[in-house]
Each structure stands twice: as C-alpha cells, then as structure tokens.
Write a protein that holds these residues in place. Structure first.
Motif, short mmCIF file in Angstrom:
data_model
loop_
_atom_site.label_atom_id
_atom_site.label_comp_id
_atom_site.label_asym_id
_atom_site.label_seq_id
_atom_site.Cartn_x
_atom_site.Cartn_y
_atom_site.Cartn_z
N ASN A 171 0.83 -1.19 0.00
CA ASN A 171 0.00 0.00 0.00
C ASN A 171 0.87 1.25 0.00
OD1 ASN A 171 -2.61 -1.33 0.20
ND2 ASN A 171 -2.04 -1.85 2.31
N ALA A 172 0.27 2.35 -0.37
CA ALA A 172 1.00 3.63 -0.33
C ALA A 172 1.48 3.90 1.09
CB ALA A 172 0.10 4.76 -0.81
N GLY A 173 2.75 4.28 1.21
CA GLY A 173 3.33 4.56 2.52
C GLY A 173 4.07 3.39 3.13
N GLU A 174 3.86 2.18 2.62
CA GLU A 174 4.56 1.02 3.17
C GLU A 174 6.01 1.01 2.69
OE1 GLU A 174 2.75 -2.90 3.73
OE2 GLU A 174 1.05 -2.12 2.58
N PRO A 175 6.95 0.58 3.56
CA PRO A 175 8.36 0.56 3.16
C PRO A 175 8.70 -0.60 2.24
CG PRO A 175 8.12 -0.26 5.40
CD PRO A 175 6.76 0.22 4.98
N VAL A 176 9.56 -0.32 1.29
CA VAL A 176 10.07 -1.36 0.40
C VAL A 176 11.37 -1.93 0.97
CG1 VAL A 176 10.94 -1.86 -1.91
CG2 VAL A 176 9.01 -0.30 -1.62
N CYS A 177 12.25 -1.03 1.41
CA CYS A 177 13.53 -1.42 1.99
C CYS A 177 14.19 -0.17 2.57
CB CYS A 177 14.45 -2.07 0.94
SG CYS A 177 14.90 -0.94 -0.41
N ASP A 178 15.38 -0.33 3.13
CA ASP A 178 16.20 0.78 3.58
C ASP A 178 17.48 0.81 2.76
OD1 ASP A 178 14.37 1.39 5.53
OD2 ASP A 178 15.42 0.35 7.14
N VAL A 179 18.03 2.01 2.60
CA VAL A 179 19.33 2.17 1.94
C VAL A 179 20.25 2.89 2.92
CG1 VAL A 179 20.57 3.14 -0.02
CG2 VAL A 179 18.23 2.32 -0.32
N VAL A 180 21.39 2.27 3.22
CA VAL A 180 22.33 2.81 4.21
C VAL A 180 23.64 3.16 3.51
CG1 VAL A 180 23.61 2.34 6.33
CG2 VAL A 180 21.30 1.43 6.04
N ASN A 181 24.05 4.41 3.69
CA ASN A 181 25.32 4.88 3.16
C ASN A 181 26.33 4.92 4.30
OD1 ASN A 181 27.49 6.69 2.36
ND2 ASN A 181 26.25 7.30 0.64
N LYS A 182 27.40 4.12 4.19
CA LYS A 182 28.38 4.02 5.26
C LYS A 182 29.56 4.96 5.07
CE LYS A 182 29.21 -0.37 5.00
NZ LYS A 182 29.79 -1.68 5.39
N GLY A 183 29.37 6.00 4.26
CA GLY A 183 30.44 6.94 4.04
C GLY A 183 30.83 7.71 5.30
N GLU A 184 29.89 7.80 6.23
CA GLU A 184 30.17 8.45 7.52
C GLU A 184 29.52 7.61 8.61
OE1 GLU A 184 29.29 12.65 9.93
OE2 GLU A 184 28.58 12.35 7.88
N THR A 185 30.32 7.18 9.59
CA THR A 185 29.79 6.35 10.67
C THR A 185 29.95 7.06 12.00
OG1 THR A 185 31.93 5.21 10.72
CG2 THR A 185 30.12 4.13 9.55
N LEU A 186 29.03 6.76 12.91
CA LEU A 186 29.02 7.36 14.24
C LEU A 186 29.01 6.26 15.29
CD1 LEU A 186 26.24 10.10 13.81
CD2 LEU A 186 28.71 10.39 13.49
N LEU A 187 29.40 6.64 16.51
CA LEU A 187 29.22 5.79 17.68
C LEU A 187 28.07 6.35 18.50
CD1 LEU A 187 32.90 5.30 18.92
CD2 LEU A 187 31.64 3.92 17.28
N GLU A 188 27.15 5.49 18.87
CA GLU A 188 26.07 5.87 19.77
C GLU A 188 26.35 5.20 21.11
OE1 GLU A 188 21.22 5.35 20.26
OE2 GLU A 188 22.18 4.97 18.33
N LEU A 189 26.88 5.96 22.06
CA LEU A 189 27.32 5.43 23.33
C LEU A 189 26.31 5.77 24.43
CD1 LEU A 189 31.07 6.51 23.12
CD2 LEU A 189 30.07 4.32 22.44
N THR A 190 26.21 4.89 25.41
CA THR A 190 25.32 5.10 26.54
C THR A 190 26.12 5.60 27.73
OG1 THR A 190 23.80 3.37 25.79
CG2 THR A 190 23.65 4.04 28.10
N ALA A 191 25.77 6.77 28.23
CA ALA A 191 26.41 7.35 29.41
C ALA A 191 25.34 7.58 30.48
CB ALA A 191 27.11 8.65 29.06
#
Length: 300
Positions: A209-229
C-alpha cells in the motif's frame, strides 16, 4: 646456716634455667622498626593514588553501537501502492542514487499518465485559443463573454495538467521522458541515495500500500558511535573529547573517534543519555548495529 646456704644455691640454679634466649636469637625475631613500616605504607598509598588518578580521572569506559547519521540512511516508501512486478536486488547489494530497486504494476499509474498527456495536449490547444480570443477582444472583434470562457477553460486545464505532473514527480517520473517515450506500463521504485540495501522483505507479487516501506538504503560513508552514558558521567563529557574504541568481532584492533554531541535528556528509568562520536576513518567492515566498547578521554 647450712639450710639457708642450700636454699640460696637452689634459687640461683632455678634462675639460670629461666634465663631469656641469647642475644643472637633475639636479633633474629626483632620487629621491623616503626619508621620503616610507616615508609612502606606511605609508598603503597602513593602508588595507589597515582594509578587511581590515571585510570579514573583521565578516561572512562562506555558501551554502545555503530550507527550512521539520519542523512545517510533512507527508508524507501511508496507514494502509490501496487504489486511488485520485478526486482533484481538482494539485501546487502550496493545501489547508486537513482538506480531502480523494483518495479510496480498498478492500473491507476497508467491512468495518471494518460490524464497528464491528455491535459497537456488540451492545455496547448486552449492556450492558443485563449491568446486568439484575447487578441480579438482587444480589437473589439469578439465578445468579452467568449474571451472569459476561453480563459477559464485554459486555466482549468492547465491546473489539471500541473496537478498530474506534480503527482508524477512524486513518483519520480520524468514528464519530458513521458512525452518522448509514451506511457510506461510499470512504476519504477528508485534509490534515493547511494548505499547498501537493508530490511528488504519483498518478493514478486507482493502488494504494498502507499506509505509502506520497500527497503532501507544505508550509506556508510560516515559512521558514528552511539554510546550510553549516565548522569554521573556528565562532568567528564565534553564535545571534542577524543574517543578510543574497539568493535565486537574485530579483535583487539582499536579505532579513534571524536565526541560531537551529548544528549540533552536523561532517561527517567535508568538515568542514562546518549553520546554521539564521529569515527575518524570509516571502515568497510563497520556495520550499523555492531557493538563497541569505548574509552572517552577528558580534555585537559
């Protein structure tokens, strides 16, 4: 007199049996001088104090995951529903921006193209008629009523054409190509950016249906760390602090990053917040979601 003498001799004999150990033996068990004990204790305390200051004050450990900025990750959704007609990609494949991920079939898509082409042709005709009536009206060779009618017909058809063109643009259809090649039978779903396909759960015939996701596209040209403090760590966290981290599954190899932002809201349950750090040198082996252990060094 003799009795007194014997008693004295007996007393001297008993005293000799109870004499303390020789001086040489006393020296062997002599306690360590008090000054030396204090010095040893002071030396141990100084060493502990230095090591504690080095390990605690200079760096702290945090756990987290690898992620990418939201600008480098896109969820491909549909503006118009339809059934999957074809796809040649698999999860993990690399795509370039604008590359076709899948094609959909929907009769409404064909009707929309027809509406646009017909309204475009009618608009061209009505525009010429409008300009002709306008010229005649200025020369007073035609009635104002006919001129106004031609103007209304032209503007109405023009708005209909523009509305259809806008819908086709949302579907990433080039109207110029439509004029040249005619109606396209299938709607092409294109990659919004270059990257790797993830979360792809479609197959031939799947209806979305309209609005439903087909897939995701991830560009790894820039990566981050998500740390828990935690809130107790806030005093030692600053933007710009250097980070040294290791990635689960990549052995003892270490990488570097820099703190770029610190969360402004503390979780009510576990009193934690998120800290983001930018990796200095992205690695092709990095994948979003991989666990990391990091040490953040406080700026002097």
């Amino acid at each position: 007199m003799k009795k007194i003498y014997l008693i004295s001799i007996l007393g001297l004999f008993l005293l000799s049996c109870n004499d303390p150990q020789p001086a040489s033996q006393q020296a062997e068990v002599a306690p360590v001088p008090a000054t030396e004990t204090v010095a040893q204790a002071d030396s141990t305390q100084q060493t502990d104090a230095v090591s504690a200051a080095t390990n605690v004050a200079k760096s702290a450990s945090y756990n987290g995951v690898i992620t990418v900025p939201p600008q480098r990750q896109a969820t491909v959704t549909l503006t118009m529903g339809g059934s999957i007609h074809s796809t040649s990609l698999l999860p993990g494949n690399h795509v370039s921006q604008g590359e076709v991920i899948a094609t959909l079939e929907n009769p409404e898509f064909i009707q929309l193209q027809q509406t646009y082409l017909e309204s475009a042709a009618q608009t061209e005709y009505l525009e010429k008629e409008y300009n002709r009536q306008k010229m005649l009206s200025e020369q007073e060779a035609a009635s104002q009523k006919r001129f106004q009618q031609s103007k209304a017909d032209y503007l109405s058809m023009k708005s209909r054409m523009e509305a259809a063109a806008a819908q086709l643009k949302l579907l990433q259809v080039d109207v110029n190509r439509l004029h040249e090649q005619g109606i396209q039978p299938y709607l092409e779903v294109k990659a919004p950016l270059s990257g790797y396909i993830t979360n792809m759960h479609i197959n031939l015939g799947t209806y979305l249906n309209a609005g439903e996701p087909v897939c995701d596209v991830v560009n790894k040209g820039e990566t981050l760390l998500e740390l828990t403090a935690y809130e107790k760590d806030l005093d030692s966290l600053q933007v710009g602090c250097p980070v040294e981290f290791q990635v689960n599954g990549m052995g003892a190899q270490t990488f570097e990053a820099t703190v770029i932002t610190i969360g402004q809201e503390v979780d009510d349950v576990n009193r934690s917040l998120q800290v983001y750090a930018r990796v200095k040198e992205p690695n092709s082996r990095f994948r979003p979601g991989m666990y990391v252990s990091a040490k953040i060094r406080k700026n002097d």
